[in-house]
Scaffold this active site. Structure first.
Site, short mmCIF file in Angstrom:
data_model
loop_
_atom_site.label_atom_id
_atom_site.label_comp_id
_atom_site.label_asym_id
_atom_site.label_seq_id
_atom_site.Cartn_x
_atom_site.Cartn_y
_atom_site.Cartn_z
N ASP A 114 76.59 13.37 47.37
CA ASP A 114 75.77 12.27 47.85
C ASP A 114 76.60 10.98 47.96
O ASP A 114 76.10 9.89 47.71
CB ASP A 114 74.61 12.07 46.84
CG ASP A 114 73.50 11.21 47.41
OD1 ASP A 114 73.41 11.09 48.63
OD2 ASP A 114 72.74 10.63 46.60
N CYS A 168 58.07 28.29 54.15
CA CYS A 168 56.97 27.32 54.01
C CYS A 168 55.67 27.93 54.53
O CYS A 168 54.58 27.60 54.04
CB CYS A 168 57.27 26.04 54.80
SG CYS A 168 58.37 24.91 53.93
N CYS A 194 58.87 6.10 52.91
CA CYS A 194 58.91 6.90 51.69
C CYS A 194 59.02 5.98 50.46
O CYS A 194 59.75 4.99 50.46
CB CYS A 194 60.11 7.83 51.79
SG CYS A 194 60.43 8.79 50.32
N CYS A 221 60.34 9.07 43.90
CA CYS A 221 59.03 9.73 43.95
C CYS A 221 59.28 11.23 44.03
O CYS A 221 60.16 11.67 44.76
CB CYS A 221 58.26 9.25 45.19
SG CYS A 221 56.81 10.24 45.62
N CYS A 228 54.94 21.32 45.57
CA CYS A 228 55.47 22.46 46.32
C CYS A 228 55.35 23.74 45.48
O CYS A 228 55.85 23.80 44.36
CB CYS A 228 56.93 22.22 46.70
SG CYS A 228 57.63 23.60 47.60
S1 SF4 Z 1 54.85 22.09 49.79
FE1 SF4 Z 1 56.80 23.23 49.83
S2 SF4 Z 1 56.26 25.24 50.72
FE2 SF4 Z 1 54.59 23.83 51.17
S3 SF4 Z 1 55.11 23.03 53.21
FE3 SF4 Z 1 55.89 21.58 51.71
S4 SF4 Z 1 58.00 22.18 51.40
FE4 SF4 Z 1 56.99 23.92 52.40
S1 SF4 Z 2 55.81 12.42 48.59
FE1 SF4 Z 2 57.05 10.70 47.85
S2 SF4 Z 2 59.19 11.37 48.09
FE2 SF4 Z 2 57.92 12.75 49.31
S3 SF4 Z 2 57.97 11.83 51.35
FE3 SF4 Z 2 56.15 11.07 50.33
S4 SF4 Z 2 56.73 9.13 49.41
FE4 SF4 Z 2 58.64 10.24 49.95
#
Ligand code: SF4
Ligand code: SF4
Length: 289
Positions: A114, A168, A194, A221, A228
């Site tokens: 990074d 996904c 974000c 965040c 997920c």
């Molecule tokens: S939560 Fe995870 S599995 Fe579901 S769409 Fe988003 S990235 Fe893909």
């Molecule tokens: S959930 Fe949080 S880290 Fe993910 S895109 Fe949204 S603001 Fe960004």
């Protein structure tokens, strides 16, 4: 050395990423992260970045914590619970490069975490380590997405790996859960919307219309990763330097509101929180109140 997995790709132009990166920049989805506009060509082609580059070796390093912060306090992204990964993972990468040199002989290369214009997620996906999910994180079926991605770009020809498939499916959990609707379409995160961007990268005041939307996130965040389903498979890391900072564990909301610059400097001496600086963190805390 503790890496979760390793995949290798031939160094060269990232054809599929070029239009995506261009659209993202043209739509100003990088916000004030102007560094993303620099080195456009090098970002897409590591042979322009490292002399005689032949292979990109991608590695994953787990940071999923054992000890979580108090849910009544302000929230910090999990990758920042311990010491700064830039140094911790880079040291391991350098050690890895030395071991390759010991084993094979004259091999030159550079290590990246990074820290330079390298599209690490794209390389990791191309090398079969996972797929880039709708939340734009690299996902794996085995361990979800709570890990750092690191690269060694070296002048050694190797056998190359293949990309994996996308799992996904019809899930939209990340898109539905994002507190600021920053996932503007599947696989497209508008970086300028974000919470990670607002709480870490933004230099100005956070726009007032976002008040009440940050769900107590004070640095980064994790919402789109926490929801997920693949992250049910995350297991705790075993890297001592990533142990949750005990001072961070002990901090209540009141402590955050009262923190002085001197305390911040001592407590977060080796922490990724330094990136936001004292000024940024106190701005974020004030915004959350
Ligand atoms: S939560 Fe995870 S599995 Fe579901 S769409 Fe988003 S990235 Fe893909
Ligand atoms: S959930 Fe949080 S880290 Fe993910 S895109 Fe949204 S603001 Fe960004």
């Amino acid at each position: 050395m503790g890496f979760l997995s390793c995949g290798i790709s031939k160094a060269g132009y990232l054809e599929n990423e070029a239009p995506r990166l261009e659209d993202w920049l043209n739509n100003n989805q990088n916000g004030q992260m102007s560094y993303m506009e620099n080195h456009f060509d090098k970002r897409l082609d590591p042979t322009l970045l490292v002399d005689d580059a032949k292979s990109v070796v991608s590695l994953l390093f787990n940071y999923y914590p054992k000890d979580f912060l108090d849910s009544d306090s302000y929230k910090i992204a999990k990758y920042a619970y311990g010491e700064d990964y830039h140094y911790v993972v880079k040291d391991k990468l350098k050690e890895f490069l030395f071991s390759i040199q010991n084993e094979i002989g004259e091999v030159s290369g550079r290590a990246f975490v990074d820290s330079a214009p390298v599209l690490e997620k794209a390389w990791a996906a191309k090398s079969g380590l996972g797929w880039i999910g709708k939340n734009s994180n690299l996902l794996t079926q085995k361990v979800g997405s709570f890990y750092f991605i690191a690269e060694l770009i070296i002048d050694l020809e190797l056998e190359y790996d293949f990309a994996t498939t996308d799992h996904c499916g019809t899930c939209t959990a990340c898109i539905d859960a994002c507190p600021t609707q920053a996932i503007v379409a599947p696989y497209v995160v508008d970086g300028s919307k974000c919470i990670s961007y607002y709480t870490i990268e933004l230099k100005d005041n956070i726009p007032a219309e976002l008040k009440g939307k940050f769900d107590d996130w004070a640095f980064g965040c994790d919402v789109c990763q926490d929801v997920c389903p693949w992250n049910k498979f995350s297991t705790a890391h075993n890297e001592p330097l990533f142990e949750t900072n005990p001072n961070l564990l002990a901090m209540s909301k009141k402590d955050w509101t009262e923190i002085t610059e001197e305390t911040f400097r001592i407590v977060f001496k080796n922490s990724p929180l330094k990136r936001a600086k004292y000024k940024g963190i106190t701005r974020n805390i004030n915004f959350l109140q």
